[in-house]
Design an enzyme around this catalytic site. Sequence first.
Site, PDB file in Angstrom:
ATOM      1  N   HIS A 164       0.871  -1.182   0.000  1.00 38.35           N
ATOM      2  CA  HIS A 164       0.000   0.000   0.000  1.00 38.35           C
ATOM      3  C   HIS A 164       0.909   1.233   0.000  1.00 38.35           C
ATOM      4  CE1 HIS A 164      -2.813   2.961   1.753  1.00 38.35           C
ATOM      5  NE2 HIS A 164      -3.783   2.158   1.375  1.00 38.35           N
ATOM      6  N   ASP A 169       2.897  -4.640   8.206  1.00 36.21           N
ATOM      7  CA  ASP A 169       1.716  -3.810   8.028  1.00 36.21           C
ATOM      8  C   ASP A 169       0.500  -4.736   8.165  1.00 36.21           C
ATOM      9  OD1 ASP A 169      -0.503  -2.555   7.014  1.00 36.21           O
ATOM     10  OD2 ASP A 169       0.450  -1.825   5.187  1.00 36.21           O
ATOM     11  N   LYS A 188     -10.643  -0.697  10.263  1.00 38.65           N
ATOM     12  CA  LYS A 188     -10.800  -1.836   9.354  1.00 38.65           C
ATOM     13  C   LYS A 188     -11.230  -3.083  10.120  1.00 38.65           C
ATOM     14  CE  LYS A 188      -7.304  -0.142   6.143  1.00 38.65           C
ATOM     15  NZ  LYS A 188      -8.002   0.249   4.917  1.00 38.65           N
TER      16      LYS A 188
END
Length: 414
Positions: free
Chosen positions: A131, A208, A234
Amino acid sequence: MMPSAAVQESFDVYSVRKHFPILNREVKGKPLVYFDNAASSQKPQVVIDALVNYYTGFNANIHRGIHSLAEEATAAYEATRDAAAQYINSPSREQIIFTRGTTEGINLVAQTWGRQNVKKGDEIIISTMEHHSNIVPWYILAQEKDAVLKVIPVSETGELIFEEYEKLLSDKTKIVAIGHASNSLGTINPVKKIIQKAHAAGAVVLVDGAQSSVHLDINVQDLDCDFFVFSSHKMYGPTGVGVLYGKYNLLETMPVYQGGGEMIKEVEFGRIIYNDLPYKYEAGTPNIADTVALKAAIDFVSQIGKENIRKHESELLAYATNQLQQVPGLKIYGRAKDKVSLVSFVVEKVHPQDLGILLDNRGVAVRTGHHCTQPLMDFFCIPGTTRASFAMYNTIEEIDILVDGLQRAIKKLA
Ligand code: PMP
């Protein structure tokens, strides 16, 4: 509305859905089908209640006050630290730093550990599927230090090419920053193996966990990662809060990040003594309300049971993959053996954005575009994909609505 205190023995998606009030709404006159969970998941009533209870019951600034509200707010904020520590099996609560989210966690490590340890000519390893949040902070650091950013390539199926990773490692490698699961492809990366190899080369590893913390059991001690970052929003929690976990000795010896109140013990103009962990990295008034409510999200996920959720989401993934594969002209990107529950695809002669708009007209929320992974899209030579990402509350019937909507949209657009 609360699930029972013990892990639910049987998983009933229709009961689970009742915890999420937003799922009752309609979009463009159709029942909402929310398949944008990898971007941000919806919130159960217990999380919404936790926010309301905080503001209506015990809102106050934390750590400083001796009055009752300040004590209650501090206790609730710190209880989330314990819950987060347990959630990822951190050896201690002091190793849990509250941040704004994954992005801030990565920037914090790059700007503190990175600035202290990365020198001219050193190497930082990331991967093609990262990302932007796990690319840009390292790019900034590499520019500043004249260090080199090295990139692990991916295969056509969307998996890291491990042998190539091994070749990149050297005594110049200072840090490997790697996504646990890809937000664009769903690929679950073999982070434990990646960490072992990095450690053997003398490098530290940041994982991550933005896409893994909601789907997988996280055990930072078993992984032996040096840093692990994730975002609350999330995993059914509020926006604006996240967690950075770090190994104790690293967090203790790293320089401070932001300066301000709370991160200090003593301040004189010529001499400042910084606070102990974890407060050393939490300057200023933090996001108290959202941090307090994050505990409700963690408890909720734990009560539903990660195993139950994973099983349900795997069924959704298998069903969606199978149904989508049968749509003429549709190609799935990300065919790794081990995936979190999302499907990314491109339909021949149809722009993802047009698909997204037509699906929205049918109440179906999907994400279209590059998903903040432009280098990965460049590798596949596509501008972007359409992504359907699933959560504990999604159903097989909703996937049928997506597939039907797609077929109608394709007829119009192709
Ligand atoms: N990494 C990955 C893999 C992600 O999916 C995301 C969010 N899409 C991030 C990092 C950044 O997370 P946040 O925006 O919550 O900081």
